[in-house]
Structures are given as structure tokens and as C-alpha cells.
Design an enzyme around this catalytic site. Structure first.
Site, PDB file in Angstrom:
ATOM      1  N   ASP A  31     -10.498 -30.113   1.978  1.00 43.99           N
ATOM      2  CA  ASP A  31     -10.357 -31.455   1.413  1.00 43.99           C
ATOM      3  C   ASP A  31     -11.686 -31.861   0.795  1.00 43.99           C
ATOM      4  O   ASP A  31     -12.704 -31.957   1.485  1.00 43.99           O
ATOM      5  CB  ASP A  31      -9.951 -32.442   2.512  1.00 43.99           C
ATOM      6  CG  ASP A  31      -9.274 -33.685   1.964  1.00 43.99           C
ATOM      7  OD1 ASP A  31      -9.246 -33.842   0.736  1.00 43.99           O
ATOM      8  OD2 ASP A  31      -8.778 -34.495   2.767  1.00 43.99           O
ATOM      9  N   ASP A 146      -7.644 -32.218  -5.252  1.00 47.94           N
ATOM     10  CA  ASP A 146      -8.786 -32.163  -4.336  1.00 47.94           C
ATOM     11  C   ASP A 146      -8.401 -31.697  -2.931  1.00 47.94           C
ATOM     12  O   ASP A 146      -9.144 -31.934  -1.980  1.00 47.94           O
ATOM     13  CB  ASP A 146      -9.454 -33.545  -4.250  1.00 47.94           C
ATOM     14  CG  ASP A 146      -8.531 -34.613  -3.661  1.00 47.94           C
ATOM     15  OD1 ASP A 146      -7.308 -34.400  -3.668  1.00 47.94           O
ATOM     16  OD2 ASP A 146      -9.036 -35.652  -3.205  1.00 47.94           O
ATOM     17  N   GLU A 147      -7.287 -30.998  -2.785  1.00 49.74           N
ATOM     18  CA  GLU A 147      -6.817 -30.652  -1.444  1.00 49.74           C
ATOM     19  C   GLU A 147      -5.989 -29.378  -1.492  1.00 49.74           C
ATOM     20  O   GLU A 147      -5.166 -29.197  -2.389  1.00 49.74           O
ATOM     21  CB  GLU A 147      -5.974 -31.804  -0.895  1.00 49.74           C
ATOM     22  CG  GLU A 147      -5.371 -31.555   0.470  1.00 49.74           C
ATOM     23  CD  GLU A 147      -4.455 -32.688   0.893  1.00 49.74           C
ATOM     24  OE1 GLU A 147      -3.961 -32.625   2.030  1.00 49.74           O
ATOM     25  OE2 GLU A 147      -4.215 -33.625   0.092  1.00 49.74           O
TER      26      GLU A 147
END
Length: 480
Positions: A31, A146-147
Site C-alpha cells: 500500500d 496505489d495498492e
């Protein structure tokens, strides 16, 4: 093994044997921390340690807008992602409005730096991160910009690292990560390797959670932000989760949290031992599933989000203008991309390159073919031809990409259609696409298309809303 990362089929020492069904999975949840703000700090050194707000509507005269990302320093003032920008400005005025000589102006120490959303740039940095993830894990689920989840069971294991030489028993080395792990495991070392590579190659911080299942890894990555590493070995998941509030259980959003509170369920430990029939009455089939997750039971597999829309490889270089170095690098990247396309059984209709000039000026060039092909020599030829535009440029990174992939069985276009054009970009069948914007134009091609907006298949809308607020990053879909 290439660049310190095991290749497909290789494992680090101590990884479980393929035939052992009892081997616990090693799942990493990666993350990125306040991703948009981290990207801005990558190109603006003076933002380090400053309260940073990325959003829209903050300029004088604007009245509508929202916060996309608030850095951790900005959150200390109460600013959160998805907050109306007017509220954010009340809590944290703009630095530009500060004046130490004006008693009515904000105190400079209580102001923040406001920046507009620059999706093209963020997507390019995300591409750098994803290149690392693709190199470090064969099985990935990219949930958003973003993950991502990684299943690295074939690369490492939960075996304790170290050990005495000459057959002598020694105490295992202590864990250097947060979480319940006492001894350092190979899984911890591999997760740190992934995390360090992201920081080194993409330049942005990431928090990583490591656990034997997806939901525990997700909770672990949130437990020590920012820039954290939390390891939850097999056998310790339920104990790790038990004291946490139900809101921290993966899949529990504000609405579900309120319903559980009405049932007297306040912690993950409460949820783990709750009557599952009662939970089903209150929450439907998700109730018992959340109870199982809170107890550390989650047998979901990390599944990819779908077929890629492009394949690419990049290589960072010491800044150089040397033509031979650049051509040699592009030739090697072209060969690797073409090999990966052939291994996946896909054809491609577009060949492109990326050239990054210092400090972070990204340029992309691409050429479309008359039809889908599988031709490694053509990939190299076109890539080198496109590179010619940058013969005199100093570059710090080069990349090669094939896109408009075709995984269906189809007739391959003949090379005659391409060669007949003579490589002239002005002629039909050989169109050169130019992205001359300062940040490289449309860079989404470099991140395999848009993220799966459904995210994790079991997360509720409320859960995704909570994630936006708690993690300081509004979803990409809100801004595209």
C-alpha cells in the site's frame, strides 16, 4: 535469479517444496503511503516534511473541490482525503496566504502546500512501482493505482532465517518488523526486499503487510503507517487481530461497524467468536464471512485482475547521453518484452519506447502496425528507430512497451504490410504517436490500463469509502 529477485520457478532458500500441500501461503499487501503527495515530493524536494494537500478548488475564486490526498503532516491539522476543499482550507490555510507581518493573515507554521492533481505523472510513478511488483511476484492482484496483493509463496517461505553454521544450534535472529513475529523469517526478508526496491527504483514509500492470507495482510499493511513493515506469521493471525476495533477488519465499513456495535461487537476478537447465525440475520452472508476473517480464516486466493493491456520493461541508468549505451539498453529491453509476449501467447499491434530525461521529464513514442504480430526482431527495429529522436538527449531511464495486445487466436498480420510503408511515419499503416507534453502525455499505457474499480471482490462500498478517508488517498476513479 535477476537483480536479486528470484525468476519464475525459482525460490529463495528455505521455500517450501511444491508438493507440500501444508505449506502456508505468503501474501504481501503493498500500500503506497499518501501516494499523490509522495509523487509530488519526488519532483519537489522542498515538500519534504511539509503538510501537503493534493486536490482541486483551492485557488482564490474557486468554490467547489475536494482533497485527493493529504500527507500525514496535513492530517495532523485534521485534513483528510475526500474532504471538501473549503473545509481543508479552514483547517490548514494555503502557504501563499501566510504573512508574518500581517496579524490577520495565517501563521506560516500553520499553513500547508496545496497542489493540483496531475494524474499523468502519478500514473507514471505507479508504472514504476508496478514494474517492481511484476518482477517480484508472478501472482498479483492490482487493486488500484496505489495498492496490490502479491502471493510470493513460490519465492520465499515462513522458515526462520539464519541458523548456526557447522551444525551448531543458535538462537534465531529477532524480527526487525512490527507485528507479532518474534524471529526473522525468510518471508520478512523478501517483503523488505520488495519494499526497498520500490523506494529505490520508484522513489516513493510503501507500507507492506505480510501474512498467510489476504485479509490479514491488508490489516497488517495499515498497522504501522507510513513506511511500515508488519509481519504476521501463521498461527498468530487471530491473536494479532483480536484487540483491533471491528473497523480494522477487512470488509467492515462504517455502516457494518455501526451494526456490529448494536450487537455488542466492538473488537475483531468479539467478531471472531460471535454467533454466526445471528451475524447472518443482521448482515446477510457477509456476516459469517467477516467473522471468519476476524478469526484469521481467509482462504481466498490472490487472483489477477485480468489480462494486461500492455507489456513493458524499463531500466534505470546512470544519467547518460552515450548513444551506444542507450541502444544496447533498448535492444535488451526489446528482446525481453518480445519474449514475455511470446510466453504469454499474445500478439501486439503497437510498439513504443519511454525515455526519461532528468530530473523526471517523461517522453513516450509509439508506432502502430497494420495488424497484430509476434516478431521480436521488429520490436527491436521499431524501438531503436523511435529512440533515434533522443540520440543527443541525456536519459536516466529507458523503457520498451508492446500494447494493443491480442490474446485470441487470430491470423497474424504479414510483415509485408509494415515493410511496404518503408518505416515512414507519414504513410498509411505506420502511424507514429507523439506525446510531447512535458510529463510525457498519456502515460496510462505504461500501467496496463485502468485499475480494477471493483477493488477486492469482497469489499463493500462502505469499506472503500472508509479506505479513502483512513489512508489519505481518494480513489483514482474519483478524479478521472
Amino acid at each position: 535469479m535477476t537483480g536479486g529477485t528470484p525468476a519464475a520457478g525459482e525460490t529463495l532458500p528455505g521455500a517450501g517444496d511444491e508438493g507440500d500441500d501444508a505449506v502456508d501461503r505468503v501474501v504481501c499487501h503493498v500500500d503506497m503511503d499518501c501516494f499523490y503527495a509522495s509523487c509530488e515530493r519526488l519532483r519537489h524536494d522542498d515538500l519534504a516534511g511539509e503538510p501537503v494537500v493534493v486536490g482541486m478548488g483551492y485557488e482564490p475564486g474557486d468554490s467547489i473541490g475536494a482533497v485527493a490526498t493529504a500527507s500525514y503532516e496535513a492530517r495532523e491539522f485534521g485534513v483528510d482525503s475526500a474532504m471538501p476543499i473549503s473545509k481543508a482550507l479552514e483547517l490548514l490555510p494555503r502557504r501563499e496566504d501566510a504573512d508574518p507581518d500581517d496579524p490577520d493573515a495565517p501563521d506560516p507554521a500553520e499553513t500547508g502546500r496545496y497542489l493540483p492533481v496531475d494524474l499523468d505523472f502519478y500514473e507514471d510513478v505507479a508504472g514504476e512501482v508496478k514494474e517492481v511488483l511484476r518482477d517480484c511476484a508472478d501472482t498479483r492482484r492490482e487493486v488500484s493505482i496505489d495498492e496490490a496483493y502479491l502471493d510470493v509463496t513460490d519465492r520465499t517461505s515462513w522458515a526462520v532465517a539464519g541458523g548456526g553454521g557447522n551444525g551448531e544450534a543458535t538462537d534465531p535472529p529477532p524480527s526487525g518488523a512490527a507485528g507479532p513475529a518474534e524471529a526473522r523469517t525468510l518471508a520478512e526478508g523478501y517483503a523488505r526486499h520488495v519494499k526497498d526496491r520500490i523506494g529505490r527504483e520508484a522513489g516513493v514509500p510503501a507500507s507492506v503487510g505480510v501474512a498467510p492470507n489476504m485479509s490479514a495482510a491488508k490489516v497488517a499493511s495499515d498497522a504501522d503507517k507510513p513506511d511500515g513493515l508488519v509481519v504476521v506469521p501463521p498461527g498468530s493471525v487471530a491473536e494479532f487481530l483480536a484487540p483491533l476495533p471491528t473497523a480494522d477488519v477487512h470488509g467492515v465499513g462504517p455502516v457494518t461497524e455501526e451494526t456490529l456495535a448494536e450487537l455488542g461487537i466492538e473488537t475483531a476478537g468479539d467478531l471472531a467468536v460471535a454467533d454466526r447465525d445471528r451475524l447472518a440475520d443482521a448482515l446477510g452472508e457477509r456476516g459469517p464471512e467477516l467473522s471468519r476473517r476476524a478469526a484469521g480464516d481467509d482462504d481466498r486466493e490472490v487472483t489477477p485482475t485480468g489480462l494486461p493491456k500492455s507489456l513493458s520493461r524499463e531500466s534505470a541508468l546512470p544519467t547518460t547521453a552515450d548513444e551506444a549505451t542507450k541502444r544496447e539498453t533498448v535492444s535488451a529491453l526489446a528482446a525481453d518484452v518480445a519474449r514475455r509476449a511470446r510466453e504469454r501467447g499474445c500478439l501486439y499491434r503497437t510498439i513504443g519506447i519511454k525515455a526519461v530525461e532528468p530530473p523526471f521529464d517523461v517522453n513516450t513514442r509509439a508506432r502502430s502496425l497494420p495488424g497484430p504480430v509476434d516478431d521480436p526482431e521488429l520490436v527491436e527495429e521499431v524501438a531503436l528507430d523511435l529512440l533515434g529522436e533522443f540520440d543527443n538527449a541525456r536519459v536516466r531511464k529507458l523503457g520498451v512497451r508492446v500494447s494493443k495486445l491480442d490474446f485470441a487466436e487470430t491470423d497474424q498480420a504479414t510483415l509485408g504490410g509494415f515493410e511496404a510503408s518503408g518505416g515512414d511515419p507519414t504513410r498509411r499503416g505506420d502511424r507514429t504517436e507523439r506525446d510531447d507534453g512535458g510529463d510525457g502525455g498519456k502515460l496510462t499505457d505504461w500501467v496496463d490500463g485502468p485499475p480494477d474499480r471493483d477493488g477486492d471482490e469482497s469489499g463493500s462500498i462502505a469499506d472503500r469509502e472508509r479506505r479513502s478517508t483512513d489512508e489519505g488517498q481518494a480513489s483514482l476513479g474519483d478524479w478521472s
